[in-house]
Design an enzyme around this catalytic site. Structure first.
Site, mmCIF file in Angstrom:
data_model
loop_
_atom_site.group_PDB
_atom_site.id
_atom_site.type_symbol
_atom_site.label_atom_id
_atom_site.label_comp_id
_atom_site.label_asym_id
_atom_site.label_seq_id
_atom_site.Cartn_x
_atom_site.Cartn_y
_atom_site.Cartn_z
ATOM 1 N N CYS A 23 21.068 94.137 41.714
ATOM 2 C CA CYS A 23 19.672 94.196 41.269
ATOM 3 C C CYS A 23 18.948 95.271 42.079
ATOM 4 C CB CYS A 23 19.004 92.832 41.462
ATOM 5 S SG CYS A 23 17.219 92.873 41.215
ATOM 6 N N HIS A 41 8.625 91.653 37.849
ATOM 7 C CA HIS A 41 7.761 92.623 38.511
ATOM 8 C C HIS A 41 6.454 92.726 37.758
ATOM 9 C CE1 HIS A 41 10.554 94.609 35.749
ATOM 10 N NE2 HIS A 41 9.590 95.471 35.473
HETATM 11 P P1 5GP Z 1 10.143 97.542 33.230
HETATM 12 O O1 5GP Z 1 10.440 98.577 32.177
HETATM 13 O O2 5GP Z 1 11.356 96.698 33.522
HETATM 14 O O3 5GP Z 1 8.915 96.716 32.967
HETATM 15 O O4 5GP Z 1 9.780 98.343 34.537
HETATM 16 C C1 5GP Z 1 10.722 98.781 35.454
HETATM 17 C C2 5GP Z 1 10.050 99.858 36.266
HETATM 18 O O5 5GP Z 1 10.831 100.087 37.421
HETATM 19 C C3 5GP Z 1 9.909 101.185 35.543
HETATM 20 O O6 5GP Z 1 8.533 101.538 35.468
HETATM 21 C C4 5GP Z 1 10.711 102.170 36.410
HETATM 22 O O7 5GP Z 1 10.116 103.434 36.506
HETATM 23 C C5 5GP Z 1 10.772 101.443 37.745
HETATM 24 N N1 5GP Z 1 11.967 101.730 38.513
HETATM 25 C C6 5GP Z 1 13.258 101.665 38.084
HETATM 26 N N2 5GP Z 1 14.101 101.968 39.085
HETATM 27 C C7 5GP Z 1 13.324 102.231 40.172
HETATM 28 C C8 5GP Z 1 13.633 102.605 41.520
HETATM 29 O O8 5GP Z 1 14.791 102.756 41.924
HETATM 30 N N3 5GP Z 1 12.574 102.796 42.367
HETATM 31 C C9 5GP Z 1 11.288 102.628 41.961
HETATM 32 N N4 5GP Z 1 10.321 102.834 42.868
HETATM 33 N N5 5GP Z 1 10.963 102.263 40.701
HETATM 34 C C10 5GP Z 1 11.976 102.076 39.818
HETATM 35 ZN ZN ZN Z 2 16.509 91.013 42.205
#
Ligand code: 5GP
Ligand code: ZN
Length: 112
Positions: free
Chosen positions: A3, A98
């Protein structure tokens, strides 16, 4: 467990941290979608609000309260938007709950 956010919490993957306490970490999204785009993640791993236990919901409640208290110091004094995606239709890409914290500018009236 593989994760990304657990690895960020443990410091195994670098991130730009802006706040940390016993409940959560707040760090900058790697691909910002607003002038300010943070992610608030609970230190305990669970996928989303559907998977959440009552105890985890209490943690998320404390996270929301703390985000409100931190808003000014995070540059969000003119307002902010909180988003938590769940599942395919919402394009959730990381299976660790998140909360997106978006602000620093006037955001779109549309959210979808
Ligand atoms: P979701 O699309 O799941 O709601 O949001 C996941 C978020 O995590 C995305 O906005 C993406 O840019 C961010 N994200 C993914 N991998 C990383 C990472 O390794 N570091 C950081 N800081 N953000 C990440
Ligand atoms: Zn996790």
């Amino acid at each position: 467990m593989d994760c990304i956010f657990c690895k960020i919490i443990k410091g195994e993957i670098p991130s730009k941290k802006v706040f940390e306490n016993e409940d959560m970490l707040i760090f900058c999204d790697i691909n910002p979608q607003a002038t300010i785009h943070y992610l608030a993640v609970p230190k305990v791993h669970f996928a989303n609000v559907v998977e959440m236990t009552d105890e985890q919901a209490t943690i998320v409640g404390r996270m929301l309260k703390k985000i409100g208290e931190l808003a000014d110091s995070l540059g969000l004094q003119n307002g902010f938007r909180l988003v938590s995606n769940k599942g395919e239709n919402a394009c959730q890409s990381v299976e660790h709950l998140h909360i997106h914290i978006l602000g620093g500018e006037k955001l779109s009236e549309k959210m979808g």
